[in-house]
Design a protein around this motif. Structure first.
Motif, PDB file in Angstrom:
ATOM      1  N   LEU A 133       0.723  -1.326  -0.127  1.00 31.61           N
ATOM      2  CA  LEU A 133       0.055  -0.068  -0.113  1.00 31.61           C
ATOM      3  C   LEU A 133       1.065   1.358  -0.075  1.00 31.61           C
ATOM      4  CD1 LEU A 133      -2.729  -0.932   2.610  1.00 31.61           C
ATOM      5  CD2 LEU A 133      -3.022  -0.605   0.318  1.00 31.61           C
ATOM      6  N   VAL A 134       0.410   2.344  -0.847  1.00 33.52           N
ATOM      7  CA  VAL A 134       1.013   3.642  -0.755  1.00 33.52           C
ATOM      8  C   VAL A 134       0.013   4.494   0.041  1.00 33.52           C
ATOM      9  CG1 VAL A 134       2.535   3.425  -2.813  1.00 33.52           C
ATOM     10  CG2 VAL A 134       0.203   4.400  -2.898  1.00 33.52           C
ATOM     11  N   ALA A 135      -0.973   4.048   0.398  1.00 30.97           N
ATOM     12  CA  ALA A 135      -1.960   5.020   0.866  1.00 30.97           C
ATOM     13  C   ALA A 135      -3.083   3.993   1.821  1.00 30.97           C
ATOM     14  CB  ALA A 135      -2.973   5.965   0.180  1.00 30.97           C
ATOM     15  N   CYS A 136      -3.618   4.242   2.795  1.00 31.17           N
ATOM     16  CA  CYS A 136      -4.386   3.626   3.589  1.00 31.17           C
ATOM     17  C   CYS A 136      -5.061   4.491   4.734  1.00 31.17           C
ATOM     18  CB  CYS A 136      -3.895   2.271   4.435  1.00 31.17           C
ATOM     19  SG  CYS A 136      -5.159   1.513   5.334  1.00 31.17           S
ATOM     20  N   GLU A 137      -6.319   4.974   4.473  1.00 33.55           N
ATOM     21  CA  GLU A 137      -6.767   5.670   5.462  1.00 33.55           C
ATOM     22  C   GLU A 137      -8.276   5.870   5.623  1.00 33.55           C
ATOM     23  OE1 GLU A 137      -5.152   8.859   3.154  1.00 33.55           O
ATOM     24  OE2 GLU A 137      -7.098   9.883   2.832  1.00 33.55           O
ATOM     25  N   ARG A 138      -9.167   5.990   6.693  1.00 35.56           N
ATOM     26  CA  ARG A 138     -10.264   6.340   6.828  1.00 35.56           C
ATOM     27  C   ARG A 138     -10.980   7.820   6.263  1.00 35.56           C
ATOM     28  NH1 ARG A 138     -13.761   3.859  10.591  1.00 35.56           N
ATOM     29  NH2 ARG A 138     -16.076   4.175   9.845  1.00 35.56           N
ATOM     30  N   ASP A 139     -11.954   7.603   5.400  1.00 36.64           N
ATOM     31  CA  ASP A 139     -12.617   8.614   4.537  1.00 36.64           C
ATOM     32  C   ASP A 139     -14.033   8.727   5.054  1.00 36.64           C
ATOM     33  OD1 ASP A 139     -13.296  10.623   2.909  1.00 36.64           O
ATOM     34  OD2 ASP A 139     -12.133   9.933   1.140  1.00 36.64           O
ATOM     35  N   TRP A 143     -13.152   3.356   3.896  1.00 32.49           N
ATOM     36  CA  TRP A 143     -11.646   3.194   3.876  1.00 32.49           C
ATOM     37  C   TRP A 143     -11.263   3.433   2.458  1.00 32.49           C
ATOM     38  CZ3 TRP A 143     -14.862   0.158   7.230  1.00 32.49           C
ATOM     39  CH2 TRP A 143     -14.652   0.172   8.391  1.00 32.49           C
ATOM     40  N   TYR A 144     -10.372   4.378   2.339  1.00 30.16           N
ATOM     41  CA  TYR A 144      -9.530   4.536   1.096  1.00 30.16           C
ATOM     42  C   TYR A 144      -8.061   3.662   1.165  1.00 30.16           C
ATOM     43  CZ  TYR A 144      -6.808   6.679  -2.857  1.00 30.16           C
ATOM     44  OH  TYR A 144      -6.361   6.788  -4.126  1.00 30.16           O
ATOM     45  N   ARG A 145      -7.914   2.938   0.055  1.00 31.63           N
ATOM     46  CA  ARG A 145      -6.492   2.093  -0.053  1.00 31.63           C
ATOM     47  C   ARG A 145      -5.956   2.452  -1.518  1.00 31.63           C
ATOM     48  NH1 ARG A 145     -10.472  -1.674   0.688  1.00 31.63           N
ATOM     49  NH2 ARG A 145     -10.488  -3.124  -0.993  1.00 31.63           N
ATOM     50  N   ALA A 146      -4.709   2.457  -1.642  1.00 25.81           N
ATOM     51  CA  ALA A 146      -4.196   2.554  -2.870  1.00 25.81           C
ATOM     52  C   ALA A 146      -3.038   2.042  -2.957  1.00 25.81           C
ATOM     53  CB  ALA A 146      -3.983   3.857  -3.226  1.00 25.81           C
ATOM     54  N   THR A 147      -2.275   1.099  -4.289  1.00 26.23           N
ATOM     55  CA  THR A 147      -1.251   0.640  -4.307  1.00 26.23           C
ATOM     56  C   THR A 147      -0.470   1.734  -5.728  1.00 26.23           C
ATOM     57  OG1 THR A 147      -2.072  -0.729  -6.058  1.00 26.23           O
ATOM     58  CG2 THR A 147      -1.828  -1.552  -3.762  1.00 26.23           C
ATOM     59  N   GLU A 148       0.442   1.314  -6.105  1.00 25.43           N
ATOM     60  CA  GLU A 148       1.093   2.086  -7.261  1.00 25.43           C
ATOM     61  C   GLU A 148       0.092   1.888  -8.349  1.00 25.43           C
ATOM     62  OE1 GLU A 148       3.509   4.136  -7.442  1.00 25.43           O
ATOM     63  OE2 GLU A 148       4.420   3.767  -5.544  1.00 25.43           O
ATOM     64  N   SER A 149      -0.589   0.799  -8.470  1.00 29.29           N
ATOM     65  CA  SER A 149      -1.385   0.648  -9.769  1.00 29.29           C
ATOM     66  C   SER A 149      -2.775   0.838  -9.552  1.00 29.29           C
ATOM     67  CB  SER A 149      -1.048  -0.673 -10.208  1.00 29.29           C
ATOM     68  OG  SER A 149      -1.755  -1.883  -9.450  1.00 29.29           O
ATOM     69  N   GLY A 150      -3.546   0.516  -8.337  1.00 31.06           N
ATOM     70  CA  GLY A 150      -4.791   0.631  -8.228  1.00 31.06           C
ATOM     71  C   GLY A 150      -5.234   1.334  -6.888  1.00 31.06           C
ATOM     72  N   HIS A 151      -6.757   1.627  -6.873  1.00 30.82           N
ATOM     73  CA  HIS A 151      -6.864   2.237  -5.731  1.00 30.82           C
ATOM     74  C   HIS A 151      -8.686   1.530  -5.437  1.00 30.82           C
ATOM     75  CE1 HIS A 151      -8.027   6.230  -7.638  1.00 30.82           C
ATOM     76  NE2 HIS A 151      -8.369   5.107  -8.278  1.00 30.82           N
ATOM     77  N   ALA A 152      -9.069   1.864  -4.062  1.00 32.07           N
ATOM     78  CA  ALA A 152     -10.481   1.475  -3.867  1.00 32.07           C
ATOM     79  C   ALA A 152     -10.830   2.231  -2.650  1.00 32.07           C
ATOM     80  CB  ALA A 152     -10.532   0.044  -3.669  1.00 32.07           C
ATOM     81  N   TYR A 153     -12.335   2.235  -2.598  1.00 33.64           N
ATOM     82  CA  TYR A 153     -13.108   2.643  -1.522  1.00 33.64           C
ATOM     83  C   TYR A 153     -13.645   1.371  -0.869  1.00 33.64           C
ATOM     84  CZ  TYR A 153     -12.141   7.680  -1.288  1.00 33.64           C
ATOM     85  OH  TYR A 153     -11.488   8.824  -1.029  1.00 33.64           O
ATOM     86  N   ALA A 154     -13.949   1.200   0.308  1.00 30.22           N
ATOM     87  CA  ALA A 154     -14.688   0.040   0.643  1.00 30.22           C
ATOM     88  C   ALA A 154     -15.321   0.269   1.856  1.00 30.22           C
ATOM     89  CB  ALA A 154     -13.586  -1.027   1.155  1.00 30.22           C
ATOM     90  N   ARG A 155     -16.596  -0.195   2.336  1.00 30.99           N
ATOM     91  CA  ARG A 155     -17.226  -0.018   3.500  1.00 30.99           C
ATOM     92  C   ARG A 155     -18.276  -1.284   3.760  1.00 30.99           C
ATOM     93  NH1 ARG A 155     -20.837   3.434   0.154  1.00 30.99           N
ATOM     94  NH2 ARG A 155     -23.226   2.528   0.351  1.00 30.99           N
ATOM     95  N   GLU A 156     -18.404  -1.477   5.161  1.00 30.20           N
ATOM     96  CA  GLU A 156     -19.089  -2.710   5.520  1.00 30.20           C
ATOM     97  C   GLU A 156     -20.668  -2.191   5.556  1.00 30.20           C
ATOM     98  OE1 GLU A 156     -16.538  -5.389   8.335  1.00 30.20           O
ATOM     99  OE2 GLU A 156     -16.395  -3.326   8.639  1.00 30.20           O
TER     100      GLU A 156
END
Length: 228
Positions: A133-139, A143-156
């Motif tokens: 991961l290059v980013a991991c944070e609550r928004d 939750w927002y997470r990102a790598t060099e190639s991709g990113h995503a928002y997720a929630r339960e």
């Protein structure tokens, strides 16, 4: 809490046999239609008749091996649902792809997953890939997470993990966030727009693509056998 680096859960969508066609059509904008959530109730009443009865919608969902309550929709400026991409994830999950004319794709997935698959600060998820991961944070509530190639928002949500993902090259964070905020369980009108018409869903089987990598833009990996 200091975010801990771990591999993300940017899982490939295990879509139906028509996903390949949907992705091929994405570049030309064919096979897509306005996102179901983009119309207001007033628009619907003036442009379309009443939604089919719930029994019919449940039957259409069952024929497509979907659980109606697990069907979600979203909207994002310039993106439209590729109906060919609609399919089953796992046992009773749901997946779809929204595309825009230049080839950008936003993937929506709804699955029963562990808490760690939503919260990237809560330790590594089982079976996760190795791209750091290059980013991991609550928004907000997500939750927002990102790598060099991709990113995503997720929630339960009600025992499900709802994820909106894409490649960073194709989809910027603001667009992905807007899609994540707009995501919601489909109402009867939206189910009618998303589900295959009666008779088309029977016999459709989900296909687990063993040649797709767990991260990145989902391009086939010829080093992996089709059995995974």
């Amino acid at each position: 809490m200091t975010p801990r680096s771990r591999s993300p859960r940017l899982r490939p969508l295990l879509l139906t046999t028509t996903l390949t066609l949907a992705l091929a059509l994405a570049a030309t904008g064919c096979g897509t239609e306005p996102a179901p959530g983009s119309q207001t109730a007033a628009d619907r009443s003036s442009s379309a008749g009443p939604a089919p009865g719930r029994a019919e919608l449940e039957a259409r969902a069952s024929a497509a091996q979907l659980v109606a309550e697990h069907v979600w929709v979203t909207e994002a400026a310039g993106y439209a649902l590729a109906r060919q991409s609609v399919g089953v994830l796992g046992d009773d999950g749901f997946g779809s792809v929204y595309t825009e004319p230049d080839g950008g794709q936003i993937r929506l997935s709804v699955e029963r997953l562990p808490h760690a698959d939503a919260d990237c600060t809560d330790g590594p998820a089982s079976g996760s890939a190795q791209e750091p991961l290059v980013a991991c944070e609550r928004d907000g509530e997500q939750w927002y997470r990102a790598t060099e190639s991709g990113h995503a928002y997720a929630r339960e949500q009600g025992g499900l993990v709802v994820t909106l993902s894409g490649t960073r090259q194709e989809v910027d964070r603001a667009t992905l966030r807007a899609a994540a905020l707009a995501a919601h369980r489909a109402d009867d009108y939206e189910l009618d727009q998303v589900l295959p018409p009666a008779g088309e869903g029977a016999g459709r089987q989900p296909v687990e693509r063993g040649d797709l990598p767990p991260v990145g833009d989902g391009a086939p990996n010829n080093d992996v056998g089709t059995s995974g």
